[in-house]
Design an enzyme around this catalytic site. Structure first.
Site, PDB file in Angstrom:
ATOM      1  N   GLY A   1      17.356  -5.958  38.207  1.00 54.90           N
ATOM      2  CA  GLY A   1      16.652  -5.766  36.755  1.00 54.90           C
ATOM      3  C   GLY A   1      15.231  -6.871  37.162  1.00 54.90           C
TER       4      GLY A   1
ATOM      5  N   HIS B   1      19.971 -14.455  34.372  1.00 53.90           N
ATOM      6  CA  HIS B   1      19.802 -13.635  33.182  1.00 53.90           C
ATOM      7  C   HIS B   1      19.839 -14.829  32.014  1.00 53.90           C
ATOM      8  CE1 HIS B   1      20.831 -11.356  36.701  1.00 53.90           C
ATOM      9  NE2 HIS B   1      20.264 -10.789  36.415  1.00 53.90           N
TER      10      HIS B   1
ATOM     11  N   CYS C   1      -6.925 -39.999  24.764  1.00 52.65           N
ATOM     12  CA  CYS C   1      -8.345 -40.922  25.067  1.00 52.65           C
ATOM     13  C   CYS C   1      -7.342 -42.352  25.058  1.00 52.65           C
ATOM     14  CB  CYS C   1      -8.904 -40.851  23.659  1.00 52.65           C
ATOM     15  SG  CYS C   1     -10.625 -41.612  23.582  1.00 52.65           S
TER      16      CYS C   1
ATOM     17  N   SER D   1     -13.593 -40.081  31.453  1.00 55.15           N
ATOM     18  CA  SER D   1     -13.638 -41.413  30.472  1.00 55.15           C
ATOM     19  C   SER D   1     -13.785 -42.240  31.755  1.00 55.15           C
ATOM     20  CB  SER D   1     -12.594 -41.677  29.422  1.00 55.15           C
ATOM     21  OG  SER D   1     -12.558 -41.447  28.648  1.00 55.15           O
TER      22      SER D   1
END
Length: 595
Positions: free
Chosen positions: A62, A226, A413, A456
């Site tokens: 498959g 599957h 940040c 940064s």
């Protein structure tokens, strides 16, 4: 209303044929048989049945397991791959078409994963081909170690370990061995490998709704490829625990899934199931190798990590362990043109990889210059207070900065700045020569470089390096406000030069530039340094807040729509204003407290 999962597809019924079309466009060495949509067969472009003088190695099943099986078609591996629909065994006619297309006088070997549909369809095709005069052998691979020893006729499932069998058989065929010998090597390899899979989510079939049977806090152990349920559902565990469980299951002496005992040589395959980042797969591999070596006493001779046999978009991975004598290693190392077999993995691994030492710095600084003084001067106490205040404010702003950055950037940040601030506070306890302002600023840059990372980290390190150079040029015994102002101006110039931003670009410079300008103006006008510092801090805050009205022209925010930007200020500017203002307040308190 329940919606189908979002996919980059057209008609869900066409995904396999369109995948094959894209595959052969990508790899010139592959071709497909003309028979869409019923016949979906990928073959080597250089092989025709009437001229091929080696054993053809054919596999398939498959679709939805890409790169398996079509990605392993190529010299030295598979000669053809038969593609069924998603998770569906290929029909007999497709298998027969593949056999007829590539099988010459030496015959063909069918490598079949142990699923009932595959066994039946490949079996019937094999018998039909034999009746037509073809020489055909079949090897069934069932290496699943999640289920107890078979109590019925189904037996163990074929999983990612099948790819290793493909490679062994393909190399044997390429070496010119007979069909019987190629089949024997493939069968032997299939008996030497064991596999177990784990998953955090269920895969989504094209055009269908994603199942939520696992939820947010559960994971599945011992599932197939599957989307079928696994052997157990448990709470999500750290990868260390998961890897240990999987290895114990595969190598358990009670079940004897594989004939592997202490002192054996093995091959490790860590296979992603489609939705797991390579980072996580590498983490699993990095944990598995020492466990195999130290806990099980095995020599790990090869490690393969990546996508080998997936389950569409399932978040999970499987581990395969194969007992490896030198003959198997030679087959695995043999060259192949199959596009999805990993390059660069052949050759013996050292028993332990010792990290390469970091080259020493060429710095001529003495140990004393990088140590905290036993007694602080007045300047040292002020500098310490300013650093302490600035870093503490950044730590307190972590969540707010992350929230703002989540709307205009990548959402980290605050976390990045938090790492830098924490490192600064820790290093200041022992390593900052606080009585020497220039060297202290340089050490702050070193702390940031080590802890922050990313853009940064680089920008702040540039700030520190430029400030250090300016302060180092000072010939006076004390660093005056005038020199601090020059240092700030030089820092901004350095960041602007290398980062490309300036005022109005919606970056941290929108806080620092007005602060620098006001500080310079006030000092030039004869305003006392403390007042000048405080007023410049107010300018920094005003500048940072004004970024909410700016369209970004630098950094990740430049990719964000103006509508989103108009809801929040720039987090980098707010962070800069935060530490600058905190430092100004701390300096003021130090001098007021001493009068």
């Amino acid at each position: 209303m329940v919606y189908a999962a979002k996919k980059f597809i057209n008609n869900p019924n066409d995904v396999v044929t369109e995948f094959i079309e894209g595959l052969v466009e990508t790899y010139p060495g592959l071709q497909y048989l003309d028979g869409f949509p019923e016949v979906k067969v990928v073959i080597r472009a250089d092989v025709t049945a009437d001229k091929y003088d080696k054993v053809a190695v054919i596999s398939g099943g498959g679709s939805g397991h890409e790169p398996a099986h079509a990605g392993y078609v190529g010299e030295g591996m598979l000669t053809a791959a038969i593609c069924g629909d998603v998770f569906a065994s290929p029909p007999v006619d497709s298998i027969l078409a593949g056999i007829r297309a590539v099988t010459g006088s030496q015959g063909c070997l069918l490598i079949v994963k142990n699923y009932t549909g595959d066994r039946l369809n490949f079996g019937l095709a094999a018998e039909q081909a034999k009746s037509e005069g073809y020489k055909v052998e079949t090897v069934i691979v069932g290496e699943d170690c999640a289920l107890p020893p078979p109590r019925g006729i189904a037996g163990r499932r074929g999983l990612a370990g099948t790819v290793l069998v493909h490679k062994v058989a393909g190399a044997a065929a390429a070496a010119g061995l007979s069909l019987e010998k190629v089949a024997a090597e493939a069968k032997y390899a299939s008996e030497m490998v064991g596999t177990m899979g784990v998953a955090l989510s269920v895969c989504t079939l094209p055009g269908q709704v994603t199942s939520d049977r696992l939820g947010q806090e559960k994971m599945e152990l011992g599932l197939g490829i599957h989307g079928e349920p696994g052997a157990a559902v448990v709470d999500v565990q750290p990868v260390d625990v998961v890897v240990s469980h999987v290895l114990q299951q595969i190598l358990s002496p009670e079940t004897s899934y594989v004939p592997i005992t202490r002192g054996n040589r093995v091959v490790l395959m860590v296979n992603g199931l489609g939705g797991t980042p390579l980072m996580e797969l590498m983490i699993a591999a990095g944990k598995a190798v020492p466990k195999l070596q130290l806990e099980f006493g095995l020599a790990v001779d090869r490690v393969y990590t990546g996508l080998f046999m997936t389950s569409l978009d399932m978040a999970g991975f499987s581990i395969s362990i194969m007992k490896a004598d030198q003959s198997i290693l030679d087959r695995l190392d043999a060259p192949t043109k199959a596009p999805s077999w990993p390059a660069g993995t052949d050759g013996d691994r050292p028993p332990a990889k010792i990290p390469v030492p970091i080259p020493p710095s060429r710095s001529t600084k003495s140990a004393e210059s990088q140590a905290r003084p036993k007694e602080l001067s007045k300047q040292g106490r002020v500098l310490e207070a300013a650093i302490q205040a600035a870093a503490t404010v950044i730590i307190s702003l972590k969540d707010s900065l992350n929230e703002w950055d989540g709307k205009v950037g990548d959402g980290d940040c605050g976390s990045t700045m938090h790492r830098g601030a924490t490192a600064i506070l820790e290093d200041m306890k022992h390593h900052y020569p606080l009585n020497d302002a220039a060297e202290t600023v340089n050490e702050i840059g070193a702390s940031i470089s080590r802890a922050m990372g990313g853009t940064s980290g680089i920008l702040y390190n540039l700030l520190c390096k430029a400030a250090y150079a300016e302060l180092k040029a000072n010939t006076e015994s004390e660093v005056t406000a005038k020199y601090w102002s020059k240092a700030l101006k030089a820092s901004i110039a350095s960041v602007s030069k290398y980062g490309g931003a300036t005022a109005g670009y919606r970056t941290m410079l929108d806080a620092l530039i007005p602060a620098s300008q006001v500080l310079e103006e006030k000092l030039s006008a004869g305003v006392d340094p403390i007042t000048a510092f405080i007023v410049s801090a107010e300018a920094a805050t005003k500048g940072a807040e004004s970024t909410i009205k700016m369209q970004a022209q630098a950094g990740r925010s430049s990719y964000v729509s103006a509508e989103n930007l108009a809801t929040v200020p720039d987090p980098g500017a707010m962070a800069a204003a935060g530490w600058y203002s905190a430092a100004a307040r701390a300096v003021k308190e130090q001098y007021q407290g001493s009068t």
